[in-house]
Design a protein around this motif. Structure first.
Motif, PDB file in Angstrom:
ATOM      1  N   ASP A 135      -3.686  -2.462  -5.794  1.00 19.90           N
ATOM      2  CA  ASP A 135      -1.592  -1.445  -5.180  1.00 19.90           C
ATOM      3  C   ASP A 135      -0.818  -1.308  -5.245  1.00 19.90           C
ATOM      4  O   ASP A 135      -0.061  -1.172  -4.357  1.00 19.90           O
ATOM      5  CB  ASP A 135      -1.999  -2.414  -3.749  1.00 19.90           C
ATOM      6  CG  ASP A 135      -3.432  -2.364  -2.785  1.00 19.90           C
ATOM      7  OD1 ASP A 135      -4.478  -0.991  -2.867  1.00 19.90           O
ATOM      8  OD2 ASP A 135      -3.782  -3.261  -1.757  1.00 19.90           O
ATOM      9  N   LEU A 158      -1.223  -6.882  -2.186  1.00 20.77           N
ATOM     10  CA  LEU A 158      -2.485  -5.769  -1.433  1.00 20.77           C
ATOM     11  C   LEU A 158      -1.596  -5.407  -0.398  1.00 20.77           C
ATOM     12  O   LEU A 158      -1.326  -5.869   0.238  1.00 20.77           O
ATOM     13  CB  LEU A 158      -3.390  -6.650  -1.579  1.00 20.77           C
ATOM     14  CG  LEU A 158      -4.587  -7.184  -2.342  1.00 20.77           C
ATOM     15  CD1 LEU A 158      -5.681  -7.614  -2.233  1.00 20.77           C
ATOM     16  CD2 LEU A 158      -5.069  -5.939  -3.435  1.00 20.77           C
ATOM     17  N   SER A 159      -1.873  -4.492  -0.330  1.00 18.37           N
ATOM     18  CA  SER A 159      -1.275  -3.393   0.583  1.00 18.37           C
ATOM     19  C   SER A 159      -1.951  -3.391   2.414  1.00 18.37           C
ATOM     20  O   SER A 159      -3.633  -3.276   1.673  1.00 18.37           O
ATOM     21  CB  SER A 159      -0.635  -2.556   0.350  1.00 18.37           C
ATOM     22  OG  SER A 159      -0.179  -0.684   1.568  1.00 18.37           O
ATOM     23  N   GLU A 162      -1.038   1.199   0.999  1.00 17.44           N
ATOM     24  CA  GLU A 162      -1.373   2.368   0.000  1.00 17.44           C
ATOM     25  C   GLU A 162      -2.543   2.556   0.404  1.00 17.44           C
ATOM     26  O   GLU A 162      -3.814   2.010  -0.009  1.00 17.44           O
ATOM     27  CB  GLU A 162      -1.201   1.000  -1.536  1.00 17.44           C
ATOM     28  CG  GLU A 162      -1.014   1.897  -2.390  1.00 17.44           C
ATOM     29  CD  GLU A 162       0.116   2.921  -2.616  1.00 17.44           C
ATOM     30  OE1 GLU A 162      -0.050   3.806  -1.689  1.00 17.44           O
ATOM     31  OE2 GLU A 162       1.114   2.696  -2.550  1.00 17.44           O
ATOM     32  N   THR A 163      -2.557   3.956  -0.387  1.00 18.42           N
ATOM     33  CA  THR A 163      -4.261   5.201  -0.289  1.00 18.42           C
ATOM     34  C   THR A 163      -3.699   6.027  -1.670  1.00 18.42           C
ATOM     35  O   THR A 163      -3.892   6.866  -1.923  1.00 18.42           O
ATOM     36  CB  THR A 163      -3.908   5.613   0.425  1.00 18.42           C
ATOM     37  OG1 THR A 163      -3.399   6.390   1.510  1.00 18.42           O
ATOM     38  CG2 THR A 163      -4.544   4.972   2.116  1.00 18.42           C
ATOM     39  N   ARG A 185      -9.563   3.281   0.081  1.00 19.73           N
ATOM     40  CA  ARG A 185      -9.695   1.953  -0.854  1.00 19.73           C
ATOM     41  C   ARG A 185      -9.523   0.533  -0.214  1.00 19.73           C
ATOM     42  O   ARG A 185     -10.153   0.699   1.390  1.00 19.73           O
ATOM     43  CB  ARG A 185      -8.017   1.954  -1.430  1.00 19.73           C
ATOM     44  CG  ARG A 185      -7.816   2.972  -1.939  1.00 19.73           C
ATOM     45  CD  ARG A 185      -5.991   2.733  -2.513  1.00 19.73           C
ATOM     46  NE  ARG A 185      -5.645   1.706  -3.525  1.00 19.73           N
ATOM     47  CZ  ARG A 185      -6.528   1.911  -5.037  1.00 19.73           C
ATOM     48  NH1 ARG A 185      -6.695   3.371  -4.759  1.00 19.73           N
ATOM     49  NH2 ARG A 185      -6.053   1.449  -5.801  1.00 19.73           N
ATOM     50  N   ARG A 200      -9.349  -5.574  -4.456  1.00 18.20           N
ATOM     51  CA  ARG A 200      -8.753  -4.190  -3.392  1.00 18.20           C
ATOM     52  C   ARG A 200      -8.762  -4.477  -2.233  1.00 18.20           C
ATOM     53  O   ARG A 200      -8.173  -3.359  -2.170  1.00 18.20           O
ATOM     54  CB  ARG A 200     -10.673  -3.545  -3.811  1.00 18.20           C
ATOM     55  CG  ARG A 200     -11.140  -3.643  -5.167  1.00 18.20           C
ATOM     56  CD  ARG A 200     -10.679  -2.140  -4.990  1.00 18.20           C
ATOM     57  NE  ARG A 200     -10.154  -1.557  -7.105  1.00 18.20           N
ATOM     58  CZ  ARG A 200      -9.955  -0.625  -7.390  1.00 18.20           C
ATOM     59  NH1 ARG A 200      -9.393   0.289  -6.676  1.00 18.20           N
ATOM     60  NH2 ARG A 200     -10.083  -0.691  -8.761  1.00 18.20           N
TER      61      ARG A 200
END
Ligand code: SAH
Ligand code: SF4
Ligand code: F3S
Length: 486
Positions: A135, A158-159, A162-163, A185, A200
């Motif tokens: 991310d 890690l968000s 966020e994509t 994600r 992830r």
């Protein structure tokens, strides 16, 4: 990746088991610095590398196919099994020589191993200058600058949002006909054997408008097939007014776009654009998705539906959320709605914690009942931090794991051949993807059910559809003759 298809019968999936894909194209936009990326693991990583190339192209980088001429080398890594991590460690050892010759070379670790090991990299591997988790790719220009200034650089944040939805990927290793579109994600499933939720992060869905726009843009550029990618595409869910925040706060948004609706929107881009998707989770795939597939000729009749094990006790220990009977019920539903010709493939793990011989036999009997066209098969590899590593004992010996794996591979080999033989004598609609690997006198393409077809060239064009009469097969390839261009 396509090159592998004929040789070892791998149908490219969302999670190609640890083959390596390199930047094979040189982009020459006159930029000063050169970027070389090697991607390991699944299609998500290959897709992310295209986002990384796009982000860095805007800040002065061209891609190169030769590690030796790169200023920055990234390894986009995979943690799914111990062997995958070992492959990356070995590659780093090889890169040491290059770094010695060229001390100004920047070496970075991206992807799942970056996320799993974080700053540990800096202590363990001297060659590593930069670590960026999945991310953190928007931060790469700053991270590289930090390294340029003489520091090491790490971002493994890690968000939840966020994509990379607004980023147009630079297509690497592209055949110009088929492309992957990332639609979500992360993963919230917590299968007990799996490291992905940790590497992830939380599941989040991408804005459907940007997905449809990407599909439309690809079609305009001549692409004729898109694969919608996610760890569990069936739980795709996007709400227009509150994006994903409502979901994270456990509020029910007023209107949502489901995976079935998204699939339909992409199918409607153009009847000549084929649509595939991967991966489906047996507990989440809905009748709605199956009916949408049935309604649209251009949605390919192929489902990757990983079972992992054929025994309900093991499935429970794996935290998969379904039983053997439920899974078989889903397969029956697929056959009922989409018919026997719909391609079905699977992932399976042998020797999971406490698996008995009788339980292993249940995986074999389930295979007999389903008859997959294809399967990825693995023996269990304990991953640090997972639920299984914390709570269960990895107590099946490696010899037994491997013997059981060989048994399922042998069975699958017979089933693949049987499933491919069903198509001999039929006429199939094939999308031409390019030259066959073995000979430029032959085309290679795929059927709707994802079977590879090789046939002699006439005056057809790459990226067009052709009817092919199938006259023989192996367990991984159909061979035939074109009867009519469409
Ligand atoms: N999201 C996909 C799978 C991603 S990982 C899904 O849910 O199906 C791809 C495959 O790797 C898994 O389906 C599983 O079969 C295998 N795998 C994952 N973790 C593993 C482990 N610890 N040991 C062996 N195989 C594993
Ligand atoms: Fe891993 Fe399960 Fe998520 Fe697939 S669904 S990525 S196997 S946790
Ligand atoms: Fe994919 Fe490997 Fe990560 S399979 S999601 S690259 S752990």
């Amino acid at each position: 990746m396509k090159e592998l298809v004929e040789d070892i019968g791998i149908l490219d999936e969302a999670h190609q088991p640890c083959e390596v894909v390199k930047t094979t194209e040189n982009s020459h936009t006159g930029q000063k610095r050169k970027l070389y990326i090697e991607s390991y693991g699944c299609q998500m990583n290959f897709s992310d590398s295209e986002i990384v190339a796009s982000i860095l192209q805007k800040t002065g980088f061209d891609t190169t196919s030769r590690a030796e001429e790169a200023d920055v080398i990234f390894l986009n890594t995979c943690s799914i099994r111990e062997k995958a991590e070992q492959t990356v460690r070995n590659r780093l050892t090889q890169l040491n020589g290059l770094k010695k010759q060229k001390p100004e070379l920047t070496v970075g670790i991206l992807g799942c191993m970056a996320e799993r090991l974080k700053t540990q990299w800096l202590d363990e591997e001297k060659i590593v200058d930069l670590v960026a988790g999945p991310d953190a790719y928007r931060d790469l220009p700053q991270l590289i600058q930090q390294v340029d200034e003489g520091d090491k650089a790490v971002n493994t944040f890690l968000s939840r949002e966020e994509t990379y939805g607004d980023i147009t990927p630079v297509r690497l290793n592209s055949n110009g006909v088929t492309a992957f579109i990332s639609i979500m994600r992360g993963c919230d499933n917590m299968c007990s054997f799996c490291v992905v939720p940790f590497t992830r992060g939380r599941e989040r869905s991408r804005d459907p408008h940007s997905i449809v726009a990407e599909a439309r843009d690809l079609f305009t550029k001549g692409y004729r097939e898109v694969t919608l990618l996610g760890q569990n595409v069936d739980s795709y869910k996007w709400s227009p007014e509150e994006n994903n925040k409502a979901r994270l706060e456990k509020k029910e948004p007023t209107s949502v776009v489901t995976f079935a609706q998204l699939l339909e929107q992409v199918a409607l881009v153009h009847p000549d654009l084929r649509v595939r998707f991967s991966t489906s989770h047996p507990k989440d795939i809905t009748d709605d998705v199956l009916h949408t597939m049935a309604r649209h000729e251009n949605i390919c009749k192929y489902i990757h539906l990983p079972v992992q094990s054929g025994n309900s006790r093991i499935l429970e220990l794996m935290n998969r959320g379904y039983s053997r009977e439920w899974y078989l019920g889903k397969v029956a539903r697929i056959r009922e709605i989409l018919g026997d010709d719909c391609g079905l493939s699977s992932d399976m793990i042998t020797g999971f914690c406490s698996e008995t011989e009788a339980e292993h036999q249940e995986t074999l009997s389930l295979m007999d009942m389903v008859k997959y066209d294809f399967a990825y098969m693995f023996y269990y590899s304990e991953r640090p931090g997972t639920l299984a590593a914390k709570k269960l004992s990895d107590d099946v010996t490696e010899d037994i794991k491997k013997r059981r794996l060989q048994e399922i591979i042998n069975k699958q080999t017979r089933h693949s051949l049987e499933r491919y033989q069903r198509d001999v004598g039929k006429v199939e609609k094939v999308l031409i993807e390019g030259d066959s690997r073995r000979s430029a006198d032959f085309w290679q393409g795929r059927t709707s059910s994802n079977k590879v077809v090789v046939f002699a060239k006439g005056n057809e064009q790459k990226g067009t559809y052709v009817q092919v009469r199938i006259d023989r097969c192996t367990g991984a390839t159909l061979f035939g003759q074109a009867v009519q261009s469409i």
